[in-house]
Design an enzyme around this catalytic site. Structure first.
Site, PDB file in Angstrom:
ATOM      1  N   HIS A  67       0.820  -1.210   0.000  1.00  0.00           N
ATOM      2  CA  HIS A  67       0.000   0.000   0.000  1.00  0.00           C
ATOM      3  C   HIS A  67       0.859   1.267   0.000  1.00  0.00           C
ATOM      4  O   HIS A  67       2.005   1.268   0.440  1.00  0.00           O
ATOM      5  CB  HIS A  67      -0.939   0.015   1.209  1.00  0.00           C
ATOM      6  CG  HIS A  67      -0.223   0.123   2.533  1.00  0.00           C
ATOM      7  ND1 HIS A  67       0.290   1.305   3.014  1.00  0.00           N
ATOM      8  CD2 HIS A  67       0.045  -0.809   3.472  1.00  0.00           C
ATOM      9  CE1 HIS A  67       0.853   1.108   4.185  1.00  0.00           C
ATOM     10  NE2 HIS A  67       0.726  -0.175   4.498  1.00  0.00           N
ATOM     11  N   GLU A 126      -2.403  -7.023   7.537  1.00  0.00           N
ATOM     12  CA  GLU A 126      -1.230  -6.809   8.379  1.00  0.00           C
ATOM     13  C   GLU A 126      -1.297  -7.702   9.609  1.00  0.00           C
ATOM     14  O   GLU A 126      -2.273  -8.429   9.807  1.00  0.00           O
ATOM     15  CB  GLU A 126      -1.167  -5.319   8.765  1.00  0.00           C
ATOM     16  CG  GLU A 126       0.073  -4.882   9.534  1.00  0.00           C
ATOM     17  CD  GLU A 126       1.374  -5.202   8.802  1.00  0.00           C
ATOM     18  OE1 GLU A 126       1.779  -6.375   8.833  1.00  0.00           O
ATOM     19  OE2 GLU A 126       1.990  -4.290   8.240  1.00  0.00           O
TER      20      GLU A 126
END
Length: 206
Positions: A22, A134
């Site tokens: 990202h 994550e």
């Protein structure tokens, strides 16, 4: 010749997977000042910064210029805001304008982004998958949940291997995955054991 024993695989069993970390999120800015900020509940679902959106725009231009945008059959993203914003910004349709009678992938100003809506016109399907996000701060059963305790790196790698195995069940051959640096790094470290050391080192770089 026995294909399996030779180490070669027929083309129909191969997939091309494009890994995207990202763009810059507000948690990255705070984390550079104080690493403990990465554990902050307020920054858990961080949105992209203006620089992050600039990174998204640049990658989108590259993806279109090199022809990759036409090849991607599926976009898989972590369900966190910063990865979904990156995924939609890079691989989504054109800007959402009046007269386009198709649901938007992203509404205007999503996540306080200040960005225009992005349409789903002429873009690949998107799915958000929890398994590629994550470090988790909880397990599936929520046993002894603690907000400041995250998965061990080995657990992230094991989750990543399960995710990759799941990819093999998909019919798509060209897939983009938008995830997080920690997930990508620890997952890739779990692979390459049967490769030359130079290849193993290359795919394990952070």
């Amino acid at each position: 010749m026995d294909v399996a024993q030779s180490g070669l695989y027929p083309l129909q069993r191969c997939k091309t997977v494009h890994l995207v970390r990202h763009a810059q999120g507000i948690h990255n800015v705070e984390g550079e000042k104080d690493f403990s900020a990465y554990m902050s509940p307020e920054l858990f679902d961080a949105h992209l910064t203006p620089l992050g959106w600039n990174q998204v725009d640049n990658l989108r231009k590259h993806v279109k210029a090199c022809g990759l945008a036409r090849k991607i059959e599926l976009v898989i993203t972590s369900p966190l805001l910063r990865t979904m914003q990156t995924a939609v910004g890079v691989f989504g349709g054109e800007s959402y304008t009046d007269g386009v009678n198709i649901p938007p992938l992203m509404v205007e100003n999503a996540g306080h982004s200040g960005q225009p809506a992005i349409s789903s016109l002429n873009c690949p399907p998107f799915i958000a998958v929890e398994r590629c996000r994550e470090h988790l701060v909880e397990n599936d059963e929520d046993i002894l949940w603690k907000a400041d305790v995250r998965e061990a790196n080995e657990e992230v790698a094991a989750r990543g291997v399960k995710f990759i195995n799941w990819l093999w069940t998909r019919k798509e051959k060209e897939i983009a995955i938008v995830s997080h640096s920690g997930f990508l790094f620890h997952t890739l470290q779990a692979f390459g054991g049967d490769c030359h050391s130079i290849v193993k080192e290359e795919i394990s770089k952070q």
